[in-house]
Structure formats: structure tokens, C-alpha cells
Design an enzyme around this catalytic site. Sequence first.
Site, PDB file in Angstrom:
ATOM      1  N   SER A 241      43.445  63.717  54.258  1.00  0.00           N
ATOM      2  CA  SER A 241      42.745  64.147  55.486  1.00  0.00           C
ATOM      3  C   SER A 241      43.294  63.445  56.725  1.00  0.00           C
ATOM      4  O   SER A 241      43.499  64.083  57.765  1.00  0.00           O
ATOM      5  CB  SER A 241      41.235  63.923  55.359  1.00  0.00           C
ATOM      6  OG  SER A 241      40.940  62.597  54.992  1.00  0.00           O
ATOM      7  N   HIS A 318      42.627  56.195  41.836  1.00  0.00           N
ATOM      8  CA  HIS A 318      42.994  56.211  43.251  1.00  0.00           C
ATOM      9  C   HIS A 318      44.508  56.100  43.389  1.00  0.00           C
ATOM     10  O   HIS A 318      45.164  55.450  42.570  1.00  0.00           O
ATOM     11  CB  HIS A 318      42.326  55.051  44.007  1.00  0.00           C
ATOM     12  CG  HIS A 318      42.284  55.287  45.481  1.00  0.00           C
ATOM     13  ND1 HIS A 318      43.301  54.913  46.312  1.00  0.00           N
ATOM     14  CD2 HIS A 318      41.365  55.902  46.259  1.00  0.00           C
ATOM     15  CE1 HIS A 318      42.996  55.271  47.548  1.00  0.00           C
ATOM     16  NE2 HIS A 318      41.824  55.874  47.543  1.00  0.00           N
ATOM     17  N   ARG A 327      33.948  50.408  48.740  1.00  0.00           N
ATOM     18  CA  ARG A 327      32.994  51.408  49.241  1.00  0.00           C
ATOM     19  C   ARG A 327      32.023  51.796  48.123  1.00  0.00           C
ATOM     20  O   ARG A 327      30.872  52.116  48.375  1.00  0.00           O
ATOM     21  CB  ARG A 327      33.755  52.645  49.763  1.00  0.00           C
ATOM     22  CG  ARG A 327      34.723  52.318  50.897  1.00  0.00           C
ATOM     23  CD  ARG A 327      35.582  53.515  51.274  1.00  0.00           C
ATOM     24  NE  ARG A 327      36.425  53.950  50.161  1.00  0.00           N
ATOM     25  CZ  ARG A 327      37.216  55.025  50.189  1.00  0.00           C
ATOM     26  NH1 ARG A 327      37.253  55.781  51.278  1.00  0.00           N
ATOM     27  NH2 ARG A 327      37.958  55.353  49.146  1.00  0.00           N
TER      28      ARG A 327
HETATM   29  N1  CMX Z   1      40.675  61.237  35.074  1.00  0.00           N
HETATM   30  C1  CMX Z   1      41.647  61.717  34.274  1.00  0.00           C
HETATM   31  N2  CMX Z   1      42.962  61.555  34.517  1.00  0.00           N
HETATM   32  C2  CMX Z   1      43.292  60.850  35.612  1.00  0.00           C
HETATM   33  C3  CMX Z   1      42.341  60.283  36.474  1.00  0.00           C
HETATM   34  C4  CMX Z   1      40.970  60.520  36.182  1.00  0.00           C
HETATM   35  N3  CMX Z   1      39.998  60.076  36.976  1.00  0.00           N
HETATM   36  N4  CMX Z   1      42.988  59.633  37.468  1.00  0.00           N
HETATM   37  C5  CMX Z   1      44.311  59.781  37.236  1.00  0.00           C
HETATM   38  N5  CMX Z   1      44.495  60.527  36.122  1.00  0.00           N
HETATM   39  C6  CMX Z   1      45.766  60.984  35.557  1.00  0.00           C
HETATM   40  C7  CMX Z   1      46.530  61.806  36.580  1.00  0.00           C
HETATM   41  O1  CMX Z   1      46.035  63.140  36.614  1.00  0.00           O
HETATM   42  C8  CMX Z   1      47.956  61.671  36.079  1.00  0.00           C
HETATM   43  O2  CMX Z   1      48.075  62.507  34.960  1.00  0.00           O
HETATM   44  P1  CMX Z   1      49.476  63.264  34.632  1.00  0.00           P
HETATM   45  O3  CMX Z   1      50.500  62.172  34.505  1.00  0.00           O
HETATM   46  O4  CMX Z   1      49.175  63.984  33.364  1.00  0.00           O
HETATM   47  O5  CMX Z   1      49.727  64.181  35.800  1.00  0.00           O
HETATM   48  C9  CMX Z   1      47.990  60.224  35.589  1.00  0.00           C
HETATM   49  O6  CMX Z   1      46.616  59.872  35.309  1.00  0.00           O
HETATM   50  C10 CMX Z   1      48.573  59.235  36.575  1.00  0.00           C
HETATM   51  O7  CMX Z   1      47.860  59.362  37.791  1.00  0.00           O
HETATM   52  P2  CMX Z   1      47.765  58.121  38.793  1.00  0.00           P
HETATM   53  O8  CMX Z   1      49.149  57.777  39.229  1.00  0.00           O
HETATM   54  O9  CMX Z   1      46.937  57.035  38.187  1.00  0.00           O
HETATM   55  O10 CMX Z   1      46.901  58.723  39.990  1.00  0.00           O
HETATM   56  P3  CMX Z   1      47.381  59.607  41.235  1.00  0.00           P
HETATM   57  O11 CMX Z   1      47.797  58.683  42.329  1.00  0.00           O
HETATM   58  O12 CMX Z   1      48.372  60.646  40.822  1.00  0.00           O
HETATM   59  O13 CMX Z   1      46.038  60.367  41.613  1.00  0.00           O
HETATM   60  C11 CMX Z   1      43.750  60.629  42.102  1.00  0.00           C
HETATM   61  C12 CMX Z   1      44.975  59.740  42.269  1.00  0.00           C
HETATM   62  C13 CMX Z   1      42.618  60.079  42.943  1.00  0.00           C
HETATM   63  C14 CMX Z   1      44.089  62.045  42.591  1.00  0.00           C
HETATM   64  C15 CMX Z   1      43.358  60.671  40.597  1.00  0.00           C
HETATM   65  O14 CMX Z   1      42.998  59.364  40.176  1.00  0.00           O
HETATM   66  C16 CMX Z   1      42.228  61.636  40.288  1.00  0.00           C
HETATM   67  O15 CMX Z   1      42.496  62.829  40.083  1.00  0.00           O
HETATM   68  N6  CMX Z   1      40.938  61.157  40.264  1.00  0.00           N
HETATM   69  C17 CMX Z   1      39.786  62.021  40.056  1.00  0.00           C
HETATM   70  C18 CMX Z   1      39.460  62.768  41.363  1.00  0.00           C
HETATM   71  C19 CMX Z   1      38.874  61.832  42.410  1.00  0.00           C
HETATM   72  O16 CMX Z   1      37.970  61.055  42.133  1.00  0.00           O
HETATM   73  N7  CMX Z   1      39.374  61.937  43.642  1.00  0.00           N
HETATM   74  C20 CMX Z   1      38.795  61.196  44.789  1.00  0.00           C
HETATM   75  C21 CMX Z   1      39.702  60.097  45.342  1.00  0.00           C
HETATM   76  C22 CMX Z   1      39.055  59.411  46.519  1.00  0.00           C
HETATM   77  C23 CMX Z   1      38.995  60.326  47.736  1.00  0.00           C
HETATM   78  O17 CMX Z   1      40.057  60.686  48.259  1.00  0.00           O
HETATM   79  O18 CMX Z   1      37.900  60.731  48.139  1.00  0.00           O
END
Ligand code: CMX
Length: 441
Positions: A241, A318, A327
Site C-alpha cells: 500500500s 511477514h 502491533r
Molecule cells: N501460512 C502458510 N504458508 C505461508 C505463510 C502462512 N502464514 N507465510 C508464508 N508462507 C509460505 C509462503 O506462501 C511461501 O510458500 P511457497 O514457497 O510455497 O511459495 C513460503 O512460506 C515462504 O514465504 P516467506 O518468504 O516466509 O513469506 P513472503 O515474504 O513470501 O510472504 C506474507 C509474506 C505475509 C505474504 C506471507 O507470510 C503470508 O501469506 N501470510 C498470510 C497472509 C497475511 O497474514 N498477510 C498479512 C501481512 C501483514 C499485512 O500486510 O497486513
Amino acid sequence: MGIIKERFKAKADLANAEIKEMLKEHGSKKIGEVTLSQIYQGMRGITGLVTETSLLDAQEGIRFRGYSIPELQQKLATAPGGGEPLPEGLFYLMLVGELPNEEDVNHITSVWQRRSHVPNHVFATIDALPINTHPMTMFVTGVMALQTESNFAKEYAKGINKKDYWNPVYDDAMDLIARLPRIAAYIYRRKYKNNDHIQPNGLLDWAGNLAHMMGYEDESFKELMRLYMTIHADHEGGNVSAHTTHLVGSALSDPYLSYAAGMNGLAGPLHGLANQEVIKWIFEMQQELGTDAPTKEQIANYVQQTLSSGKVVPGYGHAVLRKTDPRFTAQMEFGKKHMPDDKLVNTVWNIYETVPPILQSLGKIKNPWPNVDAHSGALLVHYGLVEYEFYTVLFAVSRALGVMASLCWDRALGFALERPKSVTTESVKGWLEGKDEIWGD
Ligand code: CMX
């Protein structure tokens, strides 16, 4: 010129001179290296932009102009009789770079009260959308309709000197922030409360008024809104964002267009929409298990089920943080103080004890800890705000504080059009074979 505008301009002039000097002396210094993996994997960890308002440390979490959330809770002015910081104070801190005194905070409250009028066509535009439209779509549509009011767009059309861009951008930022609670509350009352709207209260602070216009008069809900609006405001510049608002603003799109673009990014489930996903996921778990107080073992099984069906556990993980999000902790403290026995809040705490070891055991997730979105919904449900599709709108209202303060800085510092280089996989293959020239320019 208003007093806060004057202070901002004085600070920006100083910063401008310092940056010019710094770039003259150190402009060619290297700040890092970029790997092939990084350009294929979301540019994670590439230092590529400047955002003055806050800085994120992977272990410590967010600091706004150097201040952590607990420090802000101690140092910023509160509402009379309240304990949580007024978001007006955080906005001042992010914009001016110094802690405000109580008078400064009250001044912002009254400036935002004065600027909060929303023209009727904005409500008519929202009303034109079907009632089943997602609240974030209504919200961004409302912001786009409000773009008719942009001072920057009008000044640019007349022909403004680039040195003065910051001035109408500042006015747009203040107007937009002032008006957002009215738009958000309008959407809430339209969609969920039979179009029974509540007029603003000219004596309330910005977040208190939002609570009031939504129909929540409980003083502790108003306190929650003040805390909520403070902690969701900013998370340095690279998140979707903030980065989108900055990117679109770099084309000199006005603050309304830039903010609307950023909020379309906030509406994605991997970013701000995760706050609705968390509660939806917990409600579904409760329904499937037939209990509103699942045990840790039941939670663990449900998490495994979520993971094995190829879904993420919302609210966990994250892109930058590597510890529990402060937070999340701030909201947990609020829960302990105001609703220690609430079943849903206790479920959120049980999930916190259950999920991290499971995610850790997968070996691929870099951060198994909860982020801001893991907690916020349960606090809102406690007060009766169960309509979880609305939650991201609250995040969006708060996020305006950070991205608008940043946009003021972008224009005051004369930041350039953002235009990084992209490549094709074909060109990468050529480069790997030693054909440097294939990168182009
Ligand atoms: N549940 C399941 N799998 C997860 C996960 C979760 N909460 N968090 C990360 N992973 C997975 C990723 O999908 C990725 O999988 P692949 O290798 O199969 O593609 C792997 O773990 C590695 O990911 P990462 O490097 O640890 O995390 P990223 O930086 O790629 O992604 C985020 C960060 C937030 C998108 C991810 O942790 C996620 O999808 N979390 C759940 C959604 C969420 O809570 N988002 C809100 C974030 C805060 C905000 O912006 O408001």
C-alpha cells in the site's frame, strides 16, 4: 500559511539541503547487491526507495521517526481521560519529524474537523454501487469520486512551479485524511445498518468521531479506534500500500489518485485484507468444530488442514519481520486490559501459542510469528463489529496517515518518477551466457 504547514516546510527545506550535500559527496556509494533470486522473488530485501516517516527492523518491528509503539503510547497526547495515543499526534510526528505537544495535537484535530466536509456526489457515487459490493470497493470508489476536490490537480492544470508541488499536495493530504472517517462510516451504515446515518460530532477527535459515526459510543471502543488508527498507520515504504501510493504519486498523480491506488493494494489478502481473512478463518473453524472455544489440539489440527489444502494461515508470516509483530502485542495488551475473558480473544491467544511451531516445522516459512492482522478482528468483534468484510476499510483509514505524510515529503524533496529496470527471462539467459549487452538500458 498554517502553523503545521510552515513547520513542515521549514523541516523539508533543511532536509532538502542536507540530501543534496549528501548526494554530492556520497552519491556513487553502493548500498547493496541484487541477486537473480531477488528479482524473481518480489524484490525482497532490495533497498530501493526512501520513506522518511518510519523504519522497520526485522527483529524489533516498526519505529515511527525513531519511536516504538510502547514509546508512542507513553509520549503522545491522549483523549481526555483516555490512555491510548491520539493518531493526530502520530501524524504530526511523521510529518514534522518531532513529537507534538498537546496543543499541536488539538490543533490537528480541529483542522481535520474543519476540513471534513464530503460533497454529496461522493455519497451518491457510493450509493450507485450494489449493496453486496465489498466495502473496500465502495471505499476506493468513494475516494476516486472525491478526487474532484484535488487542489494539486487544479493547480497543475493551471501551471504550477515544480518547487511548489508540495503545497497543494499538503492541502490534499489534510483534506483527504479529514474526510475519510465520514466516507468509511457512511459505507458501514449503508451496508450494515440500513442506511441509518449518524452525523459527525464536532467535539470529538478524529478516531473517536469515526467510532461515533459508525454507531459505537462505548468509550473503550473509541480508545480501541485511537490505538488501531495509530498502529496501522505506517510500516516503512516497501509494503504494497505504501509503495503503490508512492509509485503512483511519483507520476504526479494527485493524492486522491495515489491513495486510491495504494488502497487497492491494501485490499489484497496477502496484505490488509488478511484482517478479514483471520476472523473468517476462525469463524469457519468454530463452525466446523462446533465450539466457540476450541482447544489448542483442535486448533493445531485445523491449521494442518488449512495448510494441506494449499492455503495460507492468515495473520501469520511477514515479508520483513522475523519476530512477533509489536502491533500484535499492543493489541494483545489492549485485550488483557479491556476483555481478558472474551472467548474469541482467548482463541486468538491460543492460536498464537499453537501456530508458530507448526509453521516453523515446515522449514520454508521465514517468519512463523503473528502479524498485525492476527489480532485486530477479535477486538472489533468484542464490541459487536462482526461484519468482517469492513475491517480492511479501518486499516485503510489509518494507512492514510502514513502514506499521505510520506507523499508530502516525496513532493517537498522533489523525488523523481519511479522507474526501475525490468528484464525478460530471455535476457537473463543471455546474460548468464555472458552476453552483457542484452540488458539494454
Ligand atoms: N501460512 C502458510 N504458508 C505461508 C505463510 C502462512 N502464514 N507465510 C508464508 N508462507 C509460505 C509462503 O506462501 C511461501 O510458500 P511457497 O514457497 O510455497 O511459495 C513460503 O512460506 C515462504 O514465504 P516467506 O518468504 O516466509 O513469506 P513472503 O515474504 O513470501 O510472504 C506474507 C509474506 C505475509 C505474504 C506471507 O507470510 C503470508 O501469506 N501470510 C498470510 C497472509 C497475511 O497474514 N498477510 C498479512 C501481512 C501483514 C499485512 O500486510 O497486513
